[in-house]
Design a protein around this motif. Structure first.
Motif, PDB file in Angstrom:
ATOM      1  N   LEU A  99       0.851  -1.357   0.159  1.00  0.00           N
ATOM      2  CA  LEU A  99      -0.059   0.077   0.165  1.00  0.00           C
ATOM      3  C   LEU A  99       0.678   1.381   0.037  1.00  0.00           C
ATOM      4  O   LEU A  99       0.474   2.109  -0.495  1.00  0.00           O
ATOM      5  N   VAL A 100       2.037   1.302   0.741  1.00  0.00           N
ATOM      6  CA  VAL A 100       2.809   2.226   0.906  1.00  0.00           C
ATOM      7  C   VAL A 100       3.383   2.634  -0.524  1.00  0.00           C
ATOM      8  O   VAL A 100       3.434   3.603  -1.006  1.00  0.00           O
ATOM      9  N   LEU A 101       3.839   1.483  -1.504  1.00  0.00           N
ATOM     10  CA  LEU A 101       4.337   1.878  -2.731  1.00  0.00           C
ATOM     11  C   LEU A 101       3.015   2.245  -3.845  1.00  0.00           C
ATOM     12  O   LEU A 101       3.208   3.124  -4.515  1.00  0.00           O
ATOM     13  N   ALA A 102       1.737   1.436  -3.467  1.00  0.00           N
ATOM     14  CA  ALA A 102       0.904   1.868  -4.355  1.00  0.00           C
ATOM     15  C   ALA A 102       0.489   3.362  -4.403  1.00  0.00           C
ATOM     16  O   ALA A 102       0.157   4.084  -5.197  1.00  0.00           O
ATOM     17  N   THR A 164      20.127  -0.503  -3.086  1.00  0.00           N
ATOM     18  CA  THR A 164      19.688  -1.172  -4.456  1.00  0.00           C
ATOM     19  C   THR A 164      18.517  -2.221  -4.129  1.00  0.00           C
ATOM     20  O   THR A 164      17.966  -2.603  -5.310  1.00  0.00           O
ATOM     21  N   GLY A 165      18.053  -2.243  -2.818  1.00  0.00           N
ATOM     22  CA  GLY A 165      16.960  -3.408  -2.510  1.00  0.00           C
ATOM     23  C   GLY A 165      16.898  -3.503  -1.046  1.00  0.00           C
ATOM     24  O   GLY A 165      17.420  -2.793  -0.269  1.00  0.00           O
ATOM     25  N   GLY A 166      15.900  -4.243  -0.782  1.00  0.00           N
ATOM     26  CA  GLY A 166      15.548  -4.687   0.617  1.00  0.00           C
ATOM     27  C   GLY A 166      14.496  -3.698   1.110  1.00  0.00           C
ATOM     28  O   GLY A 166      13.726  -2.929   0.516  1.00  0.00           O
ATOM     29  N   TYR A 167      14.237  -3.719   2.382  1.00  0.00           N
ATOM     30  CA  TYR A 167      13.236  -2.808   3.146  1.00  0.00           C
ATOM     31  C   TYR A 167      13.814  -2.656   4.453  1.00  0.00           C
ATOM     32  O   TYR A 167      14.167  -3.622   5.141  1.00  0.00           O
ATOM     33  N   ALA A 168      13.587  -1.372   4.925  1.00  0.00           N
ATOM     34  CA  ALA A 168      13.793  -0.905   6.434  1.00  0.00           C
ATOM     35  C   ALA A 168      12.624  -0.738   6.962  1.00  0.00           C
ATOM     36  O   ALA A 168      11.762   0.400   6.401  1.00  0.00           O
ATOM     37  N   PRO A 169      12.011  -1.419   8.165  1.00  0.00           N
ATOM     38  CA  PRO A 169      11.082  -0.716   8.904  1.00  0.00           C
ATOM     39  C   PRO A 169      11.154   0.649   9.302  1.00  0.00           C
ATOM     40  O   PRO A 169      12.291   1.149   9.595  1.00  0.00           O
ATOM     41  N   ILE A 170      10.169   1.489   9.547  1.00  0.00           N
ATOM     42  CA  ILE A 170       9.914   2.956   9.874  1.00  0.00           C
ATOM     43  C   ILE A 170      10.750   2.899  11.457  1.00  0.00           C
ATOM     44  O   ILE A 170      11.175   3.905  11.791  1.00  0.00           O
ATOM     45  N   ALA A 176      15.964   6.087   6.621  1.00  0.00           N
ATOM     46  CA  ALA A 176      16.115   4.870   6.146  1.00  0.00           C
ATOM     47  C   ALA A 176      15.377   4.065   5.509  1.00  0.00           C
ATOM     48  O   ALA A 176      15.050   3.509   4.349  1.00  0.00           O
ATOM     49  N   TRP A 177      13.840   4.330   6.194  1.00  0.00           N
ATOM     50  CA  TRP A 177      12.566   3.718   5.656  1.00  0.00           C
ATOM     51  C   TRP A 177      12.425   4.392   4.167  1.00  0.00           C
ATOM     52  O   TRP A 177      12.113   3.734   3.145  1.00  0.00           O
ATOM     53  N   ALA A 178      12.555   5.870   4.029  1.00  0.00           N
ATOM     54  CA  ALA A 178      12.110   6.451   2.779  1.00  0.00           C
ATOM     55  C   ALA A 178      13.267   6.009   1.812  1.00  0.00           C
ATOM     56  O   ALA A 178      12.790   5.759   0.478  1.00  0.00           O
ATOM     57  N   LYS A 179      14.417   5.913   2.083  1.00  0.00           N
ATOM     58  CA  LYS A 179      15.676   5.704   1.109  1.00  0.00           C
ATOM     59  C   LYS A 179      15.112   4.247   0.300  1.00  0.00           C
ATOM     60  O   LYS A 179      15.281   4.159  -0.586  1.00  0.00           O
ATOM     61  N   HIS A 180      14.688   3.293   1.021  1.00  0.00           N
ATOM     62  CA  HIS A 180      14.240   2.080   0.348  1.00  0.00           C
ATOM     63  C   HIS A 180      13.193   2.072  -0.407  1.00  0.00           C
ATOM     64  O   HIS A 180      12.943   1.137  -1.293  1.00  0.00           O
ATOM     65  N   LEU A 181      12.279   3.229  -0.291  1.00  0.00           N
ATOM     66  CA  LEU A 181      11.089   3.343  -1.122  1.00  0.00           C
ATOM     67  C   LEU A 181      11.410   4.078  -2.422  1.00  0.00           C
ATOM     68  O   LEU A 181      10.560   3.957  -3.285  1.00  0.00           O
ATOM     69  N   ILE A 182      12.374   4.900  -2.589  1.00  0.00           N
ATOM     70  CA  ILE A 182      12.604   5.736  -3.757  1.00  0.00           C
ATOM     71  C   ILE A 182      12.709   5.006  -4.886  1.00  0.00           C
ATOM     72  O   ILE A 182      11.789   5.398  -5.790  1.00  0.00           O
ATOM     73  N   PHE A 261      14.027  -5.318  -6.683  1.00  0.00           N
ATOM     74  CA  PHE A 261      14.331  -4.742  -5.473  1.00  0.00           C
ATOM     75  C   PHE A 261      14.307  -5.254  -4.076  1.00  0.00           C
ATOM     76  O   PHE A 261      14.557  -4.850  -3.147  1.00  0.00           O
ATOM     77  N   SER A 262      13.981  -6.742  -4.144  1.00  0.00           N
ATOM     78  CA  SER A 262      13.958  -7.443  -2.752  1.00  0.00           C
ATOM     79  C   SER A 262      12.910  -6.822  -1.989  1.00  0.00           C
ATOM     80  O   SER A 262      13.322  -6.739  -0.597  1.00  0.00           O
ATOM     81  N   TYR A 263      11.830  -6.425  -2.518  1.00  0.00           N
ATOM     82  CA  TYR A 263      10.727  -5.593  -1.520  1.00  0.00           C
ATOM     83  C   TYR A 263       9.773  -6.552  -1.198  1.00  0.00           C
ATOM     84  O   TYR A 263       9.098  -7.055  -2.032  1.00  0.00           O
TER      85      TYR A 263
END
Length: 318
Positions: A99-102, A164-170, A176-182, A261-263
């Motif tokens: 949902l965050v991505l969408a 370049t990939g992965g996910y960081a919880p807020i 850190a959370w925003a960088k993985h979403l950009i 992106f290993s998301y």
């Protein structure tokens, strides 16, 4: 508006029931035996049969569906065969991430896509129109994974500005959370922006040629009032449809993007479940994606009625 909304909610309920039946039957028809998968390839026939009886797999399909549907109505999506834990927390966590991505991607696409489409339509045939059309052609022609790889190479490998990939919880920090979403969000924007801009441009050009727009101009109304108050409201109808469909598609259909992106979103969770033949997890994920599509179309219908009252009255009468 209340009657229109109520009618659409009834239709939504019927569609969801039909979708749940189809999801259950399709997953039951998948090759492989769940009991045998749990017991292992070297298990005896007696052990497999015992597991089937324990899981209720020996009962008729209608009984199995009834038990599964009753569990869903009570918020119980079952247990994952692979992860050996309740499915509901797993899919909800993946859904929130998707949902965050969408929402992020659709907000950017709606603002930029509609803005560029209106600009190209108003300045039809001029340099800005040609630039928007050229960018749109490139955006439609280039596959989604190319944008993902290109962004990873430029911003991840060469410039080393973003992960370049992965996910960081807020909880690890907003930055850190925003960088993985950009990068995933930019990829989704590049995939959808061209279609929304071209569709808005085409629809806007048609509306600007209608008689009521010509009449508004003849009355001496300011051009911005003619464009945004009279023309844009009607030109947005097909764009709303595309945005609603893209919303449901992002939630469950961007397996490629989430894999590159290993998301850990809903699409990647579905791929994980299919690869491991985790039947309860497959059923829950597909049903959730189907529900998202239905809700997105419901929102599109409500926006139709809000933008154009004629649609609201005609649909309510039907």
């Amino acid at each position: 508006m209340f009657l229109f909304t109520l009618t659409r909610l009834v239709y939504l309920g019927v569609v969801l029931v039909v979708m749940s039946i189809l999801v259950f039957l399709i997953t039951q028809a998948m090759p492989g035996d769940v009991a045998h998968l749990i017991a292992g390839q070297f298990a005896s026939k007696e052990v497999v049969e015992a597991i089937s009886i324990k899981l209720g797999l020996d009962q008729p399909l209608i009984v199995q569906y009834g038990r599964w549907a009753a569990g869903i109505l009570h918020g119980d999506l079952g247990r994952s065969l692979t992860l050996e834990q309740a499915i509901a927390p797993i899919v909800i966590e993946a859904l929130i991430r998707s949902l965050v991505l969408a929402v992020s991607a659709l907000f950017i696409v709606a603002v930029l896509g509609i803005g560029l489409g209106v600009l190209a339509a108003v300045r039809r045939g001029k340099l800005s129109d040609q630039m928007v059309s050229g960018i749109s052609y490139i955006g439609i022609a280039v596959p989604d994974f190319f944008w993902a790889i290109l962004l990873i190479l430029v911003f991840g490998s060469y410039l080393q500005l973003l992960p370049t990939g992965g996910y960081a919880p807020i909880s690890d920090g907003f930055l850190a959370w925003a960088k993985h979403l950009i990068l995933p969000v930019i990829t989704l924007v590049l995939m959808m922006l061209a279609r929304v801009a071209r569709l808005t441009r085409s629809s806007m050009i048609d509306v600007l040629q209608t008689n009521y727009v010509k009449y508004a101009r003849a009355k001496g109304m300011p051009e911005r009032v003619v464009i945004f108050r009279h023309a844009l409201k009607n030109a947005l109808l097909p764009t709303i449809t595309v945005l609603a469909i893209n919303f449901g598609w992002i939630l469950g259909g961007v397996v490629v993007i989430e894999t590159v992106f290993s998301y850990p979103g809903l699409g990647r969770l579905l791929l994980f479940a299919i690869q491991r033949h985790d039947l309860p997890l497959i059923q829950a994920t597909i049903l959730l994606v189907s529900t998202a599509y239905c809700l997105a179309n419901l929102v599109a219908d409500l926006l139709y009625a809000f933008v154009n009252p004629k649609i609201r009255h005609s649909m309510s009468n039907n």
